[in-house]
Design a protein around this motif. Structure first.
Motif, mmCIF file in Angstrom:
data_model
loop_
_atom_site.group_PDB
_atom_site.id
_atom_site.type_symbol
_atom_site.label_atom_id
_atom_site.label_comp_id
_atom_site.label_asym_id
_atom_site.label_seq_id
_atom_site.Cartn_x
_atom_site.Cartn_y
_atom_site.Cartn_z
ATOM 1 N N PRO A 29 0.822 -1.213 0.000
ATOM 2 C CA PRO A 29 0.000 0.000 0.000
ATOM 3 C C PRO A 29 0.858 1.265 0.000
ATOM 4 N N ARG A 30 0.737 2.037 -1.079
ATOM 5 C CA ARG A 30 1.528 3.262 -1.237
ATOM 6 C C ARG A 30 0.819 4.435 -0.580
ATOM 7 N N MET A 31 1.604 5.249 0.091
ATOM 8 C CA MET A 31 1.092 6.461 0.720
ATOM 9 C C MET A 31 1.276 7.639 -0.233
ATOM 10 N N GLU A 32 0.523 8.684 -0.003
ATOM 11 C CA GLU A 32 0.734 9.903 -0.772
ATOM 12 C C GLU A 32 2.086 10.478 -0.364
ATOM 13 N N SER A 33 2.896 10.882 -1.352
ATOM 14 C CA SER A 33 4.227 11.393 -1.044
ATOM 15 C C SER A 33 4.705 12.311 -2.157
ATOM 16 N N PRO A 34 5.747 13.113 -1.898
ATOM 17 C CA PRO A 34 6.277 13.995 -2.940
ATOM 18 C C PRO A 34 6.786 13.179 -4.129
ATOM 19 N N PRO A 35 6.907 13.793 -5.313
ATOM 20 C CA PRO A 35 7.275 13.034 -6.515
ATOM 21 C C PRO A 35 8.670 12.405 -6.485
ATOM 22 N N GLU A 36 9.587 12.931 -5.670
ATOM 23 C CA GLU A 36 10.949 12.396 -5.657
ATOM 24 C C GLU A 36 11.162 11.239 -4.685
ATOM 25 N N VAL A 37 10.095 10.809 -4.019
ATOM 26 C CA VAL A 37 10.185 9.722 -3.043
ATOM 27 C C VAL A 37 8.858 8.969 -3.036
ATOM 28 N N ALA A 38 8.897 7.725 -2.621
ATOM 29 C CA ALA A 38 7.652 6.947 -2.466
ATOM 30 C C ALA A 38 7.690 6.255 -1.116
ATOM 31 N N PHE A 39 6.568 6.300 -0.413
ATOM 32 C CA PHE A 39 6.446 5.642 0.883
ATOM 33 C C PHE A 39 5.348 4.586 0.818
ATOM 34 N N PHE A 40 5.611 3.460 1.448
ATOM 35 C CA PHE A 40 4.649 2.369 1.549
ATOM 36 C C PHE A 40 4.472 2.033 3.020
ATOM 37 N N THR A 41 3.234 1.854 3.440
ATOM 38 C CA THR A 41 3.012 1.479 4.830
ATOM 39 C C THR A 41 3.155 -0.030 4.965
ATOM 40 N N LEU A 42 3.913 -0.405 5.950
ATOM 41 C CA LEU A 42 4.062 -1.802 6.319
ATOM 42 C C LEU A 42 3.475 -1.934 7.719
ATOM 43 N N ASN A 43 3.293 -3.103 8.168
ATOM 44 C CA ASN A 43 2.707 -3.313 9.483
ATOM 45 C C ASN A 43 3.753 -3.018 10.555
ATOM 46 N N GLY A 44 3.799 -1.771 11.014
ATOM 47 C CA GLY A 44 4.730 -1.396 12.069
ATOM 48 C C GLY A 44 5.891 -0.534 11.607
ATOM 49 N N THR A 45 6.068 -0.347 10.307
ATOM 50 C CA THR A 45 7.148 0.492 9.796
ATOM 51 C C THR A 45 6.770 0.988 8.409
ATOM 52 N N TRP A 46 7.637 1.766 7.802
ATOM 53 C CA TRP A 46 7.439 2.240 6.434
ATOM 54 C C TRP A 46 8.587 1.758 5.570
ATOM 55 N N LEU A 47 8.307 1.590 4.280
ATOM 56 C CA LEU A 47 9.334 1.355 3.281
ATOM 57 C C LEU A 47 9.399 2.612 2.429
ATOM 58 N N GLY A 48 10.592 3.165 2.269
ATOM 59 C CA GLY A 48 10.784 4.337 1.436
ATOM 60 C C GLY A 48 11.635 3.996 0.218
ATOM 61 N N LEU A 49 11.295 4.580 -0.924
ATOM 62 C CA LEU A 49 12.098 4.459 -2.134
ATOM 63 C C LEU A 49 12.553 5.867 -2.498
ATOM 64 N N TYR A 50 13.849 6.003 -2.757
ATOM 65 C CA TYR A 50 14.429 7.314 -3.028
ATOM 66 C C TYR A 50 15.550 7.110 -4.034
ATOM 67 N N GLY A 51 15.820 8.065 -4.862
ATOM 68 C CA GLY A 51 16.895 7.937 -5.835
ATOM 69 C C GLY A 51 18.218 7.570 -5.168
ATOM 70 N N ARG A 52 18.916 6.607 -5.745
ATOM 71 C CA ARG A 52 20.168 6.117 -5.157
ATOM 72 C C ARG A 52 21.184 7.248 -4.975
ATOM 73 N N GLU A 53 21.374 8.059 -6.020
ATOM 74 C CA GLU A 53 22.342 9.165 -5.956
ATOM 75 C C GLU A 53 21.946 10.160 -4.852
ATOM 76 N N ALA A 54 20.661 10.504 -4.796
ATOM 77 C CA ALA A 54 20.189 11.478 -3.814
ATOM 78 C C ALA A 54 20.314 10.939 -2.388
ATOM 79 N N LEU A 55 20.035 9.656 -2.194
ATOM 80 C CA LEU A 55 20.144 9.065 -0.854
ATOM 81 C C LEU A 55 21.602 9.038 -0.406
ATOM 82 N N ALA A 56 22.505 8.681 -1.324
ATOM 83 C CA ALA A 56 23.929 8.672 -0.997
ATOM 84 C C ALA A 56 24.410 10.084 -0.662
ATOM 85 N N GLU A 57 23.950 11.068 -1.439
ATOM 86 C CA GLU A 57 24.326 12.460 -1.169
ATOM 87 C C GLU A 57 23.826 12.899 0.198
ATOM 88 N N ASP A 58 22.591 12.521 0.536
ATOM 89 C CA ASP A 58 22.027 12.873 1.837
ATOM 90 C C ASP A 58 22.869 12.307 2.975
#
Length: 136
Positions: A29-58
């Motif tokens: 189940p995907r949550m509403e999120s900004p276009p550069e990231v995606a969040f999914f609700t899991l039972n007890g936590t979240w899964l986030g997807l983010y650009g590899r380059e941007a995550l490494a830079e962060d």
């Protein structure tokens, strides 16, 4: 530190393809999120997807890397048949089957798939104890 993981974020090469894999292919189940990231609700936590380059830079590190990353995510199920079904579903959605479901040394049953970015997921049935939160 409190004993919990709030979110698991995966740095991905193709955000749109990864969103399709997790949302449409695996049915998370995907949550509403900004276009550069995606969040999914899991039972007890979240899964986030983010650009590899941007995550490494962060994090302030290089995005380069190959081979085994030293981590595997796990999803436990109630039966061996459910393990095989989820492995088939993942492969149909574009995952690579790394290890088919099979009896394992600790007495359970498990297999592995790699998502489109190579992240390993163990899919397991533990006949001795339930691992993780119960399904809602």
């Amino acid at each position: 530190m409190k004993p919990r993981i709030s979110m698991i974020t995966l740095g991905v090469r193709d955000l749109a393809a990864s969103i399709r894999f997790y949302e449409e292919g695996l049915g998370l189940p995907r949550m509403e999120s900004p276009p550069e990231v995606a969040f999914f609700t899991l039972n007890g936590t979240w899964l986030g997807l983010y650009g590899r380059e941007a995550l490494a830079e962060d994090a302030g590190i290089s995005p380069e890397g190959s081979g085994f990353s030293g981590i595997a995510l796990a999803h436990n199920l109630a039966s061996e048949a459910e393990v095989d079904e989820l492995l088939e579903q993942a492969v149909a959605a574009g995952a690579k089957l790394v290890k088919p479901g099979q009896k394992v040394f600790w007495g359970g049953y498990s297999g592995y798939f790699a998502d489109p970015d190579g992240y390993l997921w163990e899919v397991a049935h533990n006949p001795f104890v339930w691992v993780g939160p119960t399904d809602e």
